[in-house]
Design a protein around this motif. Sequence first.
Motif: not given
Length: 249
Positions: A234-244, A208-210
């Motif tokens: 596209s940019l995922d607004l949930q941000g990075y997360r493992t196992g998405s 989210s910080g980026q």
Amino acid sequence: MGSVLVAFSGGVDSTLLLKVAGDVLPGEVLAVTAAGPLYPSAEVVEAGQLADLIGVQHVVVANTALQNPVFQKNPPDRCYHCKKELYASLQKLADRRGLRQVIDGVNADDAGDFRPGLQAGKEMGVRSPLQEAGLSKEEIRRWSACLGLPTADKPASPCLATRFPYGAGITAEKLARVAAAEGFLRRLGFLLVRVRDHGDLARIETPSGQLSLALERAGEISGGLKELGYVYVSLDLQGYRTGSMNEVK
């Protein structure tokens, strides 16, 4: 445990494992890294450099998962088929070298995620000392920092097959495109980034910080990824997360 072959990716977990194994069993440790389309080439090079830094002999073997028709179809248990073949190869190498045990960097947190590859390790007799010791990822990072390992803050870097939804066929060409896309984004300053490949659509995940950086450089990002063959970016607004990708299995 005696002499060991360490399945060595060069990530934070396996680097700590290799360091401790090398200290406890000097001269009785072999680090082995898998190479092939599933892994960015820079990661394989870095693994060799880390093994040299630690002072352990390093060998690179080919990962042949893409030759497996089941793996190519990318089922939810894809990792099981890859790991089963890889661990079989490592066990044969350990036997040839007279090494008593194959070990890997699985940690205590890994049991909480969907990881079918863990079952393959159990079936092949691979041991996971970090998990057996109950060490979490956070604890592994702290110990790595205490030992002065350069991987203490290294972001996770799972194989490139994790960028595709289950059921979407995996090819060397698709993997190369994802690797190129993520390399492009890292050169723009994204230290942790994933390009999830949905065919014509590239879905970017970054912490989210980026997200603000991604929006500031949206035109450059879109142009760069479209040059690689993506139609939509596209940019995922949930941000990075493992196992998405497990969210859509």
